[in-house]
Design a protein around this motif. Structure first.
Motif, PDB file in Angstrom:
ATOM      1  N   LEU A  27     -39.051  19.567 123.599  1.00 23.15           N
ATOM      2  CA  LEU A  27     -38.405  20.099 124.748  1.00 23.15           C
ATOM      3  C   LEU A  27     -36.689  19.699 124.475  1.00 23.15           C
ATOM      4  N   TRP A  28     -36.470  18.690 124.038  1.00 27.64           N
ATOM      5  CA  TRP A  28     -35.179  18.315 124.161  1.00 27.64           C
ATOM      6  C   TRP A  28     -34.398  18.302 123.018  1.00 27.64           C
ATOM      7  N   SER A  29     -35.032  18.570 121.768  1.00 28.14           N
ATOM      8  CA  SER A  29     -34.211  18.440 120.497  1.00 28.14           C
ATOM      9  C   SER A  29     -33.728  19.769 120.278  1.00 28.14           C
ATOM     10  N   ASP A  30     -32.604  19.710 119.350  1.00 32.03           N
ATOM     11  CA  ASP A  30     -32.205  20.993 118.800  1.00 32.03           C
ATOM     12  C   ASP A  30     -33.288  21.206 117.354  1.00 32.03           C
ATOM     13  N   LEU A  31     -34.104  22.237 117.713  1.00 29.51           N
ATOM     14  CA  LEU A  31     -35.103  22.468 116.665  1.00 29.51           C
ATOM     15  C   LEU A  31     -34.532  23.269 115.423  1.00 29.51           C
ATOM     16  N   SER A  32     -33.457  23.606 115.368  1.00 30.91           N
ATOM     17  CA  SER A  32     -32.579  24.234 114.053  1.00 30.91           C
ATOM     18  C   SER A  32     -32.105  23.277 113.370  1.00 30.91           C
ATOM     19  N   ASN A  33     -32.353  21.879 113.917  1.00 31.79           N
ATOM     20  CA  ASN A  33     -31.856  20.672 112.638  1.00 31.79           C
ATOM     21  C   ASN A  33     -32.890  20.264 112.050  1.00 31.79           C
ATOM     22  N   PRO A  34     -32.695  20.453 110.620  1.00 34.41           N
ATOM     23  CA  PRO A  34     -33.864  20.334 109.588  1.00 34.41           C
ATOM     24  C   PRO A  34     -34.192  18.710 109.679  1.00 34.41           C
ATOM     25  N   TYR A  35     -33.574  17.836 109.865  1.00 31.67           N
ATOM     26  CA  TYR A  35     -34.017  16.509 110.008  1.00 31.67           C
ATOM     27  C   TYR A  35     -34.815  16.226 110.873  1.00 31.67           C
ATOM     28  N   VAL A  36     -34.778  16.780 112.247  1.00 31.49           N
ATOM     29  CA  VAL A  36     -35.857  16.787 113.184  1.00 31.49           C
ATOM     30  C   VAL A  36     -37.069  17.050 112.669  1.00 31.49           C
ATOM     31  N   TRP A  37     -37.087  18.160 111.835  1.00 27.38           N
ATOM     32  CA  TRP A  37     -38.394  18.650 111.189  1.00 27.38           C
ATOM     33  C   TRP A  37     -38.979  17.679 110.010  1.00 27.38           C
ATOM     34  N   ALA A  38     -38.104  17.375 109.434  1.00 21.93           N
ATOM     35  CA  ALA A  38     -38.408  16.251 108.382  1.00 21.93           C
ATOM     36  C   ALA A  38     -39.152  14.990 108.994  1.00 21.93           C
ATOM     37  N   VAL A  39     -38.839  14.223 109.978  1.00 21.61           N
ATOM     38  CA  VAL A  39     -39.276  13.336 110.650  1.00 21.61           C
ATOM     39  C   VAL A  39     -40.653  13.725 111.326  1.00 21.61           C
ATOM     40  N   ILE A  40     -40.759  14.865 111.979  1.00 20.75           N
ATOM     41  CA  ILE A  40     -41.997  15.369 112.462  1.00 20.75           C
ATOM     42  C   ILE A  40     -43.150  15.377 111.566  1.00 20.75           C
ATOM     43  N   VAL A  41     -42.683  15.819 110.403  1.00 22.79           N
ATOM     44  CA  VAL A  41     -43.701  16.298 109.327  1.00 22.79           C
ATOM     45  C   VAL A  41     -44.290  15.021 108.907  1.00 22.79           C
ATOM     46  N   VAL A  42     -43.464  13.916 108.645  1.00 19.44           N
ATOM     47  CA  VAL A  42     -44.109  12.809 108.229  1.00 19.44           C
ATOM     48  C   VAL A  42     -44.820  11.841 109.365  1.00 19.44           C
ATOM     49  N   THR A  43     -44.396  12.034 110.520  1.00 17.99           N
ATOM     50  CA  THR A  43     -44.962  11.568 111.670  1.00 17.99           C
ATOM     51  C   THR A  43     -46.530  12.126 111.919  1.00 17.99           C
ATOM     52  N   VAL A  44     -46.453  13.303 111.781  1.00 12.52           N
ATOM     53  CA  VAL A  44     -47.974  14.116 112.202  1.00 12.52           C
ATOM     54  C   VAL A  44     -48.612  13.860 110.897  1.00 12.52           C
ATOM     55  N   GLY A  45     -48.108  14.067 109.834  1.00 14.79           N
ATOM     56  CA  GLY A  45     -48.852  13.985 108.526  1.00 14.79           C
ATOM     57  C   GLY A  45     -49.579  12.573 108.333  1.00 14.79           C
ATOM     58  N   PHE A  46     -48.597  11.552 108.630  1.00 17.96           N
ATOM     59  CA  PHE A  46     -49.411  10.200 108.475  1.00 17.96           C
ATOM     60  C   PHE A  46     -50.190   9.989 109.871  1.00 17.96           C
ATOM     61  N   GLY A  47     -50.167  10.499 111.053  1.00 16.09           N
ATOM     62  CA  GLY A  47     -50.868  10.365 111.910  1.00 16.09           C
ATOM     63  C   GLY A  47     -52.146  10.871 111.677  1.00 16.09           C
ATOM     64  N   LEU A  48     -52.244  12.207 110.892  1.00 12.88           N
ATOM     65  CA  LEU A  48     -53.510  12.860 110.496  1.00 12.88           C
ATOM     66  C   LEU A  48     -54.377  11.961 109.432  1.00 12.88           C
ATOM     67  N   ILE A  49     -53.586  11.187 108.760  1.00 10.34           N
ATOM     68  CA  ILE A  49     -54.097  10.494 107.703  1.00 10.34           C
ATOM     69  C   ILE A  49     -54.966   9.097 108.228  1.00 10.34           C
ATOM     70  N   GLY A  50     -54.177   8.713 109.446  1.00  6.96           N
ATOM     71  CA  GLY A  50     -54.695   7.590 110.190  1.00  6.96           C
ATOM     72  C   GLY A  50     -55.813   8.173 110.934  1.00  6.96           C
ATOM     73  N   PHE A  51     -56.060   9.422 111.738  1.00  6.50           N
ATOM     74  CA  PHE A  51     -56.884   9.914 112.539  1.00  6.50           C
ATOM     75  C   PHE A  51     -58.298   9.974 111.621  1.00  6.50           C
ATOM     76  N   ALA A  52     -58.030  10.664 110.214  1.00  9.22           N
ATOM     77  CA  ALA A  52     -59.224  10.739 109.199  1.00  9.22           C
ATOM     78  C   ALA A  52     -59.680   9.388 109.074  1.00  9.22           C
ATOM     79  N   ASP A  53     -58.965   8.030 109.100  1.00 10.19           N
ATOM     80  CA  ASP A  53     -59.427   6.927 108.744  1.00 10.19           C
ATOM     81  C   ASP A  53     -60.363   6.540 110.106  1.00 10.19           C
ATOM     82  N   ASP A  54     -59.606   6.545 111.220  1.00 10.12           N
ATOM     83  CA  ASP A  54     -60.197   6.227 112.282  1.00 10.12           C
ATOM     84  C   ASP A  54     -61.458   6.840 112.718  1.00 10.12           C
TER      85      ASP A  54
END
Length: 358
Positions: A91-118
């Motif tokens: 909602l609030w970020s500039d979605l054209s900023n590549p750094y925003v997408w970089a940190v989202i990819v890691v956060t979601v990716g690591f979250g999925l790894i954690g979900f599989a573990d849980d």
């Protein structure tokens, strides 16, 4: 999304200028994520309880009190954090900023790894989830891909603390180094998440510090004044940090002792990965060691314990990670948690001081 839709209209409608200010959008991101977690939290917890009849499996070799006080509590509460964080960031970020997408990819990716573990832990009713080597491999792939992307955007360098605008080119070593930082942070937060609220508040403190760092590093005037490397576009990460703080505060409402839900690896790996990625993008990896010093201490305690037992057959701590050592010594859980929070605040202040000590 709101920024990309409304900011271009600011020249025609003066009140929309607010959407151009990082400070306004950061505050809005905190409140939005907090509100989402407050509203959705009870429903998410009820759903998790309906799917997890026995809750998170408790380690039989852990502190005896955990079997009594924590049995039956559902896990995977990190989904609540990711939901609030994701919606608020979009909602609030500039979605054209590549750094925003970089940190989202890691956060979601690591979250999925954690979900599989849980998921494996809950379905097998066992504290053993995804094999450690497989988890590390998956983390390395995600972190490596993002490190390659970030390195290509801003250059693969290591900033030197206490020295003005000095960076060491890492060349081919940059990607392995970034993988170590991101995966290391993810697993360090994961190790710390052993008591109600123990990991959440130090993450809030560390992310708050890196939100400030991102704002300073992304501003040409402030970075020049402080003598730190300027990373154009990184200031947008302050909004992500705000959203993460709001989501963690909302989760903490339900995770406060006695916890109604645990974040599980779904949350802890995601939060740690996000923190490591913020450090890599802002080129403050060394500062992360200080600001996230509590997570480092917890990790080192495990390494020392394992090494000592394998080499000498003796244990340095009564139990590792470090917070379990103090539980075994008879400290109350609330005492350990609050004292560790205090340590996290002190370390964050010391880490932020390095910005000016040049």
């Amino acid at each position: 999304m709101l920024y990309n839709l409304l900011a271009p209209l600011a020249s025609d409608y003066g009140f929309l200028n607010l959407f151009r200010y990082l400070t306004f959008r950061t505050g809005a991101a905190v409140l939005t994520a907090l509100f989402i977690c407050f509203v959705m939290g009870p429903s998410i917890i009820r759903w998790l309880k309906s799917k997890q009849k026995k809750g998170q499996p408790i380690r039989t070799d852990g502190p005896e009190s955990h079997i009594i006080t924590k049995a039956g509590t559902p896990t995977m509460g990190g989904f609540m954090i990711l939901l609030g964080l994701g919606i608020s960031t979009f909602l609030w970020s500039d979605l054209s900023n590549p750094y925003v997408w970089a940190v989202i990819v890691v956060t979601v990716g690591f979250g999925l790894i954690g979900f599989a573990d849980d998921y494996l832990k809950v379905t097998k009713v066992s504290p053993d989830g995804v094999p450690g080597r497989l988890k590390l491999l998956a983390e390395a792939i995600i972190a490596g891909a993002v490190a390659w992307w970030v390195g290509d955007l801003g250059g693969g360098t290591l900033a030197v603390p206490f020295v003005k605008e000095t960076a060491i080119p890492l060349g081919y070593f940059y990607i392995p180094f970034a993988i170590f930082v991101i995966a290391g942070a993810g697993n360090a937060v994961n190790l710390t998440d052993g008591l109600d609220g123990l990991a959440t508040v130090p993450v809030i403190i560390a992310v708050g510090a890196f939100g400030f760092i991102a704002y300073m590093v992304g501003n040409a005037v402030y970075s020049q004044y402080l003598g730190i490397l300027h990373v154009p576009g990184s200031g947008e990460l302050a909004i992500f940090c705000g959203a993460l703080i709001g989501a963690c505060l909302g989760f903490l409402w339900f995770n406060a002792p006695p916890a109604m839900v645990f974040m599980g690896d779904t949350g802890s790996l995601a939060l740690g990965g996000a923190l490591g990625t913020l450090a890599v993008i802002t080129k403050h990896e060394v500062a992360l060691v200080i600001i996230g010093g509590l997570f480092v201490l917890e990790t080192v305690s495990v390494i020392v314990q394992v090494a000592s037992f394998k080499l000498t057959g003796k244990r340095v701590f009564r139990m590792a990670p470090l917070h379990h050592h103090y539980e075994k010594k008879g400290w109350a859980e609330s005492t350990i948690v609050i004292r560790f929070w205090i340590i996290a605040v002190v370390l964050a202040l010391i880490g932020l001081a390095t910005l000016k000590l040049r």
